[in-house]
Design an enzyme around this catalytic site. Sequence first.
Site, PDB file in Angstrom:
ATOM      1  N   LEU A 140      38.151  52.162  39.480  1.00 41.40           N
ATOM      2  CA  LEU A 140      36.571  52.202  39.562  1.00 41.40           C
ATOM      3  C   LEU A 140      36.723  50.833  37.897  1.00 41.40           C
ATOM      4  CD1 LEU A 140      35.542  54.951  41.138  1.00 41.40           C
ATOM      5  CD2 LEU A 140      35.535  52.498  42.325  1.00 41.40           C
ATOM      6  N   ASP A 141      35.741  50.240  37.957  1.00 42.51           N
ATOM      7  CA  ASP A 141      35.296  49.747  36.676  1.00 42.51           C
ATOM      8  C   ASP A 141      34.539  51.042  35.930  1.00 42.51           C
ATOM      9  OD1 ASP A 141      35.715  46.976  38.099  1.00 42.51           O
ATOM     10  OD2 ASP A 141      33.450  46.514  38.175  1.00 42.51           O
ATOM     11  N   ARG A 142      34.812  50.944  34.595  1.00 41.44           N
ATOM     12  CA  ARG A 142      33.985  51.282  33.299  1.00 41.44           C
ATOM     13  C   ARG A 142      32.846  52.091  33.907  1.00 41.44           C
ATOM     14  NH1 ARG A 142      34.593  51.278  26.791  1.00 41.44           N
ATOM     15  NH2 ARG A 142      33.009  53.633  26.775  1.00 41.44           N
ATOM     16  N   ARG A 190      30.216  43.229  43.283  1.00 40.74           N
ATOM     17  CA  ARG A 190      29.173  42.767  42.650  1.00 40.74           C
ATOM     18  C   ARG A 190      29.112  41.108  42.422  1.00 40.74           C
ATOM     19  NH1 ARG A 190      31.994  45.629  37.066  1.00 40.74           N
ATOM     20  NH2 ARG A 190      30.067  44.674  35.785  1.00 40.74           N
TER      21      ARG A 190
END
Length: 317
Positions: A145-147, A248
């Site tokens: 997962l992105d930060r 996104r």
Amino acid sequence: MTTTPSPTSSVQLLEVAPELAGQRIDNFLRTQLKGVPKTLIYRILRKGEVRVNKGRIKPDYRLQAGDLVRVPPLRLPERDEPVPVAASLLERLEAAILYEDKGLVVLNKPAGIAVHGGSGLSFGVIEALRQLRPEAKEMELVHRLDRDTSGLLMIAKKRSMLRHLHQALRGDGVDKRYLALVRGRWESARKQVSAPLLKNTLRSGERMVEVDDEGKEALTLFKVVRRFGEFATLVEARPITGRTHQIRVHAKHAGHSIAGDSKYGDEAFTREVRELGGKRLFLHAYALRVPLPEGGVLELEAPVDELWERTLERLGA
């Protein structure tokens, strides 16, 4: 030089050779103390623990030939020893675990915590979990997962589980769903975004993704959950493919960028959401359905954090 520096020895005494005269003490120590982090070198200088000719010196002191430099004992992690993770973070991640068995851990990752160390970070979720579960020698991330994205994250404790889940992810066995707060009124109740995605690395080293015919096939299914007038919409996003930054970029491509997205978002929209207290990326992996190796299916849902809840309450007020 009278001794060869050893980072884990007791007190070290280093004599300054004539060719090193004029060098600053901090630069001298950085070259002599191989493997010692710069932060530790500046800390011992700042605290006055380094002495030259038995006297205290400042970090910008310039050495003279024949100076005797006293270095205090330095405790460093062994080569294979993990960087210690703050107890507060360990407690936070332990509390975030939603499911655990002998081969798998699933946690509700908080926003702002990276899944692994690197890019200036000494540790992330995987390094922390290895400290929490030292007996799980084969622990690995199943996916990422992105930060700044929160939500359900799977970590395999055994290689057999890792192989099983990777195979399931390559097929259609895993169902992952996200919640996203996006700009504007999303008109259609359901929308399919099919747009190829291409990864680029900027000169700064930052990784960006864009819709490009030369990219890899990518498909995301969006469903409206709640509309907040013309200002914003809460949607469910189901990525059918698993490309970097897929949700996104597809949301932006559909004309509805995600609140708090510094890479692909709308600055004015993000600023207005922040003014309501929404200081985060509004992307959350909330639902997961995954087959287990011994049969059966694991289904989990992860609640959003209080900041997310409060922001939506203010939007709906």
